[in-house]
Motif scaffolding. Structure first.
Motif, PDB file in Angstrom:
ATOM      1  N   GLN A 190      87.716  57.321 -62.773  1.00 41.22           N
ATOM      2  CA  GLN A 190      88.514  58.353 -62.119  1.00 41.22           C
ATOM      3  C   GLN A 190      87.692  59.097 -61.074  1.00 41.22           C
ATOM      4  O   GLN A 190      88.178  59.386 -59.967  1.00 41.22           O
ATOM      5  CB  GLN A 190      89.068  59.315 -63.165  1.00 41.22           C
ATOM      6  CG  GLN A 190      90.138  58.708 -64.051  1.00 41.22           C
ATOM      7  CD  GLN A 190      90.518  59.596 -65.220  1.00 41.22           C
ATOM      8  OE1 GLN A 190      89.805  60.550 -65.551  1.00 41.22           O
ATOM      9  NE2 GLN A 190      91.635  59.290 -65.861  1.00 41.22           N
TER      10      GLN A 190
ATOM     11  N   ASP B  83      83.575  55.219 -69.466  1.00 35.80           N
ATOM     12  CA  ASP B  83      84.670  56.044 -69.952  1.00 35.80           C
ATOM     13  C   ASP B  83      85.684  56.184 -68.827  1.00 35.80           C
ATOM     14  O   ASP B  83      85.447  55.742 -67.705  1.00 35.80           O
ATOM     15  CB  ASP B  83      84.182  57.422 -70.436  1.00 35.80           C
ATOM     16  CG  ASP B  83      83.243  58.096 -69.442  1.00 35.80           C
ATOM     17  OD1 ASP B  83      83.539  58.035 -68.218  1.00 35.80           O
ATOM     18  OD2 ASP B  83      82.234  58.670 -69.858  1.00 35.80           O
ATOM     19  N   GLU B  84      86.817  56.792 -69.114  1.00 32.98           N
ATOM     20  CA  GLU B  84      87.846  56.959 -68.086  1.00 32.98           C
ATOM     21  C   GLU B  84      87.361  57.838 -66.944  1.00 32.98           C
ATOM     22  O   GLU B  84      87.705  57.617 -65.783  1.00 32.98           O
ATOM     23  CB  GLU B  84      89.111  57.569 -68.698  1.00 32.98           C
ATOM     24  CG  GLU B  84      89.955  56.597 -69.498  1.00 32.98           C
ATOM     25  CD  GLU B  84      91.330  57.154 -69.793  1.00 32.98           C
ATOM     26  OE1 GLU B  84      91.592  58.329 -69.456  1.00 32.98           O
ATOM     27  OE2 GLU B  84      92.155  56.411 -70.353  1.00 32.98           O
TER      28      GLU B  84
END
Length: 215
Positions: free
Chosen positions: A16, A11-12
């Motif tokens: 990040q 996922d992002e």
């Protein structure tokens, strides 16, 4: 960057978090002028919202290229390790028939580059970078009219990299059985060279999230 389904970011938040965890040095790649090879510049950077902030010396030859074509790529690579063939050999084949590979994490940003030349805007960019890299504030004020930065600002140009796409890859054999991944992480920890320890942590983190790989 080729990404197998099992190497893709989950996922992002995964990439990040990885970037925020001290991965703040990368490679700025710019298209070469007609007839010239692309240019690659290693540099520190910081994230500023969805953008990346960079500064480079004014004599750097990449400026002409960026002015001609602002489409650039910024790549961050880390937690890499070489995995010997015997570590990857299945139980039913000789150890010497195991095929080696590389483990690594990589995040690749596709960007539009915006050059920052205004003195106050450059000073603000540097202040943001200093807040990240020297959070204790043990440095002189970054101001356009105070030493030492006042005389140095003309010698640099800033870059605000507007991120238009992100591709992230975590290559840690996530398609292999749980037992295999656990054993390789143990080998990495035992070997303890270079980035073996962070590579093992990444493998175990992914293992805990994914468990057995399901296509």
């Amino acid at each position: 960057m080729f990404i197998q389904p099992w190497d893709d970011s989950l996922d992002e938040a995964e990439w990040q978090t990885w970037i925020a965890d001290g991965h703040d040095f990368g490679l700025l790649s710019v298209n070469g002028l007609l007839g010239n090879s692309p240019a690659v510049v290693p540099t520190h950077f910081i994230s500023d919202g969805n953008d990346l902030l960079v500064h480079l010396a004014r004599p750097n030859p990449v400026w002409q290229t960026i002015e001609n074509d602002p489409n650039v790529t910024f790549t961050v690579i880390g937690d890499y390790a070489f995995i010997p063939g015997p570590w990857r050999a299945g139980a039913d084949i000789p150890l010497t028939h195991g095929v080696p590979t590389s483990y690594y994490a990589a995040v690749q940003f596709t960007c539009q580059a915006h050059i920052v030349d205004d003195p106050e805007a450059k000073a603000d960019l540097l202040r943001r970078q200093m807040a990240h890299f020297q959070p204790d504030g043990d440095h002189a004020p970054v101001a356009v009219d105070q030493p030492p930065y006042a005389r140095m600002l003309p010698g640099i140009r800033g870059l605000r990299l507007e991120v238009t796409d992100v591709r992230a890859k975590f290559k840690f054999d996530d398609h292999k059985p749980v037992e295999h991944r656990t054993a390789v992480a143990e080998h990495l920890t035992e070997r303890g060279q270079s980035l073996d320890a962070p590579a093992a942590r990444q493998q175990l983190r992914r293992l805990n999230r994914i468990g057995p790989w399901k296509p």
